[in-house]
Design an enzyme around this catalytic site. Structure first.
Site, PDB file in Angstrom:
ATOM      1  N   LYS A 164      69.400  21.770  26.147  1.00  0.00           N
ATOM      2  CA  LYS A 164      69.338  20.429  26.723  1.00  0.00           C
ATOM      3  C   LYS A 164      70.353  19.461  26.139  1.00  0.00           C
ATOM      4  O   LYS A 164      70.772  18.520  26.809  1.00  0.00           O
ATOM      5  CB  LYS A 164      67.924  19.852  26.568  1.00  0.00           C
ATOM      6  CG  LYS A 164      66.891  20.570  27.417  1.00  0.00           C
ATOM      7  CD  LYS A 164      65.533  19.923  27.302  1.00  0.00           C
ATOM      8  CE  LYS A 164      64.509  20.663  28.156  1.00  0.00           C
ATOM      9  NZ  LYS A 164      63.191  20.017  28.160  1.00  0.00           N
ATOM     10  N   ASP A 177      62.770  14.748  32.357  1.00  0.00           N
ATOM     11  CA  ASP A 177      61.698  15.105  31.419  1.00  0.00           C
ATOM     12  C   ASP A 177      60.902  13.879  30.974  1.00  0.00           C
ATOM     13  O   ASP A 177      59.671  13.919  30.905  1.00  0.00           O
ATOM     14  CB  ASP A 177      62.275  15.780  30.171  1.00  0.00           C
ATOM     15  CG  ASP A 177      62.490  17.273  30.348  1.00  0.00           C
ATOM     16  OD1 ASP A 177      61.838  17.869  31.221  1.00  0.00           O
ATOM     17  OD2 ASP A 177      63.309  17.832  29.604  1.00  0.00           O
TER      18      ASP A 177
END
Length: 286
Positions: free
Chosen positions: A77, A113
Site C-alpha cells: 500500500k 480504506d
C-alpha cells in the site's frame, strides 16, 4: 442498455497471501447486478513468487491487459506510490494507496480504506468511547484506520508497531493533520491498555497465514471496544478472545465491504448499491 453497461471490465487485487479474499466476488457480483461483464483477478505475490519490488512489472502488465484498475493490499500500500502518476488528496495525506485507477495511460492512486473503516465503525460501534484508543500497526492499513478514527473524533491515540520508527512517523504525520488530538508512538503497551477505552487492530495477525493474537489477551478488559481489520477469517483469535473477556467488538467485514464500495465506484464510474454488497458479503461469510 448503454455501451457503458455492456462493456467488459477488468480489475484485480495485488497482495501477499490473498487467496481467501472475498473482494473479487464482491466486485463481480455487484458488476453483474449492474449489467457489467466484470472480471476481477487475484495477483497473489506468494503464488507468483514476487515481492513489492515487482510492482513496476505487475502494474505494466495490468495496463497491457486493459485493466480499469487495481486494488492494493499488504504489503504494497505504501510501496506502490512510487510507481503512480497522481494521488487523490486522501491518498496524498495518508501516504497509502489501496486503489489504483488505470486510465488514459496514467495511474491514479486513491485510498478508500479510511472511509471503509469509518463507515463500518460508525455502523458497528455507534456509541463507542472515543477518549483514548490504542492502535496496533502503523503500516498502510494502520494509516487509514488511525485517520478514520481521528476523523470520527478520537481525542487521544497511541500507535504501536514492531518498527518503532514507523509508529513515530505515523504519529508525527497525524499530529500535523489533527493538531487538536493527542497522538503519540506508544512505548508501553500494557500501560496504554490500562488507560485506553478501545483497541484498533491494523496488522495482518489473525489472517490465515498469520495466525495468533497481536497482543497478550490479559491486556483486554470488558471496558474496551475492539475494532479489527482482518476479515478472512471474519472470526479472528483477537475477536474471540475479546468477546470472551466481555469486550464489544467490530469485525473487519465493514471495512472490507465499504472500501470495495469506494473502489467499485472508481473502477466502473457507476454507483454501487452498498446495501446489496453488504448483504452479499454477509451471505458469503455467514
Amino acid at each position: 442498455m448503454t455501451e457503458t453497461l455492456v462493456r467488459p471490465l477488468k480489475a484485480g487485487l495485488i497482495g501477499a497471501g490473498i487467496q481467501a479474499s472475498l473482494t473479487p466476488a464482491m466486485h463481480m457480483t455487484e458488476g453483474a447486478a449492474q449489467g457489467l461483464r466484470y472480471a476481477y483477478e487475484l495477483i497473489d505475490l506468494r503464488e507468483i513468487d514476487a515481492t513489492e519490488n515487482n510492482l513496476p512489472r505487475l502494474l505494466a502488465e495490468a495496463e497491457r491487459q486493459g485493466f480499469a484498475g487495481l486494488n492494493i493490499t499488504h504489503p504494497c500500500k505504501q510501496a506502490v506510490i512510487a510507481y503512480l502518476d497522481e494521488l487523490a488528496p486522501d491518498a496524498q495525506r495518508l501516504g497509502a494507496v489501496n486503489t489504483v485507477v488505470l486510465k488514459g495511460g496514467r495511474r491514479y492512486g486513491h485510498n478508500t480504506d479510511w472511509w471503509g473503516f469509518a463507515e463500518g465503525f460508525t455502523r458497528g460501534l455507534p456509541d463507542a468511547d472515543l477518549s483514548f484508543a490504542v492502535q496496533l500497526g502503523a503500516g498502510g492499513a494502520g494509516v487509514a484506520t488511525a485517520y478514520a478514527a481521528l476523523s470520527l473524533g478520537l481525542k487521544r491515540l497511541a500507535v504501536f508497531d514492531r518498527e518503532p520508527d514507523r509508529a513515530q512517523s505515523l504519529a508525527e504525520m497525524l499530529t500535523a493533520l489533527f493538531p487538536e488530538a493527542d497522538i503519540s508512538a506508544g512505548t508501553d503497551l500494557a500501560a496504554a491498555m490500562r488507560s485506553a477505552s478501545g483497541l484498533i487492530h491494523a496488522t495482518p495477525t489473525g489472517m490465515a497465514n498469520y495466525p495468533g493474537l497481536p497482543l497478550d489477551g490479559d491486556l483486554l478488559d470488558p471496558r474496551h471496544w475492539v475494532a479489527e481489520i482482518v476479515y478472512f477469517p471474519l472470526e479472528t483469535a483477537l475477536l474471540a478472545e475479546a468477546r470472551r473477556r466481555g469486550c464489544r467488538t467490530l469485525d473487519g467485514g465493514g471495512m472490507a465491504v465499504f472500501q470495495a464500495v469506494g473502489a467499485f465506484r472508481l473502477f466502473t464510474g457507476l454507483e454501487p448499491d452498498a446495501a446489496r454488497m453488504l448483504n452479499h458479503f454477509k451471505a458469503m461469510t455467514g
